[in-house]
Scaffold this motif. Structure first.
Motif: not given
Length: 122
Positions: A5-9, A38-41, A92-96, A118-119
């Protein structure tokens, strides 16, 4: 099941800071490498930072000197401190869970968090 569970963006202006958190459950957290991606558009998902069970770290060239990955095994949590944010950090930042280091490279494990946006505005 491993759950992350990620948070903080959030939304920040260029030059600002954010700290992302990822809380893991359903695994022996301390023996697993972890990573932030992370994955940007319009772009592929990329490694931002990785940390091994021995707390060896590595970073993408684009974030070196600005981002720091660290973990608190007692809290089953991995963090990404992001400073001096730039608009190109927007993603969008993802934890793995299970990220590992071999032959000079990091590779992702099978478990991902849901992502946190994150924007960074100009």
């Amino acid at each position: 099941q491993v759950q992350l569970v990620e948070s903080g963006g959030g939304l920040v202006q260029a030059g600002g800071s954010l700290r992302l958190s990822c809380v893991a459950s359903g695994s022996i957290f301390s023996i697993n490498g972890m990573g932030w991606y992370r994955q940007a558009p319009g772009k592929q998902r990329e490694l931002v930072a990785g940390i091994t069970s021995r707390q060896t770290t590595n970073y993408a060239d684009s974030v070196k000197g600005r981002f720091t990955i660290f973990r608190d095994n007692a809290k089953n949590t991995v963090y990404l401190q992001m400073n001096s944010l730039k608009p190109e950090d927007t993603a969008v930042y993802f934890c793995n869970h299970g990220t590992y280091y071999s032959g000079g490279n990091y590779y992702p494990g099978d478990y991902w968090g849901q992502g946190t946006q994150v924007t960074v505005s100009s």
